[in-house]
Design a protein around this motif. Structure first.
Motif, PDB file in Angstrom:
ATOM      1  N   LYS A 227      30.964 -52.887  27.509  1.00 42.72           N
ATOM      2  CA  LYS A 227      30.674 -51.523  27.037  1.00 42.72           C
ATOM      3  C   LYS A 227      29.690 -51.544  25.863  1.00 42.72           C
ATOM      4  N   ALA A 228      29.782 -52.547  24.995  1.00 44.63           N
ATOM      5  CA  ALA A 228      28.827 -52.674  23.893  1.00 44.63           C
ATOM      6  C   ALA A 228      27.422 -52.950  24.436  1.00 44.63           C
ATOM      7  N   GLN A 229      27.338 -53.814  25.444  1.00 45.13           N
ATOM      8  CA  GLN A 229      26.045 -54.089  26.069  1.00 45.13           C
ATOM      9  C   GLN A 229      25.521 -52.826  26.745  1.00 45.13           C
ATOM     10  N   GLU A 230      26.394 -52.097  27.430  1.00 43.72           N
ATOM     11  CA  GLU A 230      25.986 -50.843  28.064  1.00 43.72           C
ATOM     12  C   GLU A 230      25.402 -49.893  27.025  1.00 43.72           C
ATOM     13  N   TYR A 231      26.074 -49.754  25.905  1.00 41.87           N
ATOM     14  CA  TYR A 231      25.596 -48.854  24.856  1.00 41.87           C
ATOM     15  C   TYR A 231      24.201 -49.276  24.385  1.00 41.87           C
ATOM     16  N   ARG A 232      24.016 -50.568  24.142  1.00 42.35           N
ATOM     17  CA  ARG A 232      22.714 -51.070  23.675  1.00 42.35           C
ATOM     18  C   ARG A 232      21.622 -50.820  24.710  1.00 42.35           C
ATOM     19  N   VAL A 233      21.904 -51.165  25.966  1.00 38.66           N
ATOM     20  CA  VAL A 233      20.886 -51.041  27.015  1.00 38.66           C
ATOM     21  C   VAL A 233      20.625 -49.575  27.346  1.00 38.66           C
ATOM     22  N   PHE A 234      21.673 -48.798  27.525  1.00 37.02           N
ATOM     23  CA  PHE A 234      21.491 -47.403  27.905  1.00 37.02           C
ATOM     24  C   PHE A 234      20.744 -46.625  26.829  1.00 37.02           C
ATOM     25  N   SER A 235      20.917 -46.987  25.564  1.00 40.07           N
ATOM     26  CA  SER A 235      20.228 -46.263  24.492  1.00 40.07           C
ATOM     27  C   SER A 235      18.726 -46.505  24.522  1.00 40.07           C
ATOM     28  N   THR A 236      18.266 -47.517  25.267  1.00 38.64           N
ATOM     29  CA  THR A 236      16.831 -47.789  25.384  1.00 38.64           C
ATOM     30  C   THR A 236      16.205 -47.133  26.609  1.00 38.64           C
ATOM     31  N   ILE A 237      17.020 -46.568  27.480  1.00 36.02           N
ATOM     32  CA  ILE A 237      16.497 -45.936  28.698  1.00 36.02           C
ATOM     33  C   ILE A 237      15.901 -44.585  28.319  1.00 36.02           C
ATOM     34  N   PRO A 238      14.627 -44.366  28.645  1.00 39.29           N
ATOM     35  CA  PRO A 238      13.997 -43.092  28.306  1.00 39.29           C
ATOM     36  C   PRO A 238      14.795 -41.894  28.851  1.00 39.29           C
ATOM     37  N   GLY A 239      15.055 -40.953  27.959  1.00 34.52           N
ATOM     38  CA  GLY A 239      15.754 -39.728  28.339  1.00 34.52           C
ATOM     39  C   GLY A 239      17.267 -39.807  28.257  1.00 34.52           C
ATOM     40  N   MET A 240      17.824 -40.999  28.026  1.00 30.43           N
ATOM     41  CA  MET A 240      19.282 -41.140  28.028  1.00 30.43           C
ATOM     42  C   MET A 240      19.925 -40.276  26.942  1.00 30.43           C
ATOM     43  N   ASN A 241      19.406 -40.339  25.727  1.00 27.67           N
ATOM     44  CA  ASN A 241      20.000 -39.538  24.657  1.00 27.67           C
ATOM     45  C   ASN A 241      19.890 -38.051  24.958  1.00 27.67           C
ATOM     46  N   GLU A 242      18.733 -37.623  25.454  1.00 31.36           N
ATOM     47  CA  GLU A 242      18.546 -36.216  25.807  1.00 31.36           C
ATOM     48  C   GLU A 242      19.527 -35.788  26.894  1.00 31.36           C
TER      49      GLU A 242
END
Length: 101
Positions: free
Chosen positions: A11-26
């Motif tokens: 889950k920590a790796q998911e958080y790190r990787v997903f936060s770099t995917i364009p548009g994920m935060n939006e």
């Protein structure tokens, strides 16, 4: 035993990787009114969220296909390539099992 990964590690790796995917935060912060527009603009983020939310299926083979895509994303593979492989594997699965009862 040095290769043991815990749920928390993943889950920590998911958080790190997903936060770099364009548009994920939006996407994750979108209001219901904004969601469709953001989903259309950021298909890679949508795909990653869908994969992460459907890791476990009552069907073992479909779960394996989804989990392979998930770990490919976490390992930094190109999401468009992961989606292509996922779609092909899923299509192949349905072609093999279309007539199963």
């Amino acid at each position: 035993m040095g290769n043991t990964r815990t749920y928390q590690d993943i889950k920590a790796q998911e958080y790190r990787v997903f936060s770099t995917i364009p548009g994920m935060n939006e996407l994750l912060q979108a209001s219901p009114a904004q969601k469709a527009e953001i989903e259309a603009k950021y298909p890679d983020a949508v795909f990653a969220v869908v994969i992460a939310s459907s890791l476990f299926n009552h069907n073992r083979e479909l779960s394996e296909i989804t989990q392979k895509a998930y770990f490919s994303i976490l390992n930094g593979e190109n999401i468009a390539s992961v989606r292509f492989a996922y779609d092909k594997a899923t299509d192949d699965y349905w072609k093999r099992h279309m007539w199963d009862d």
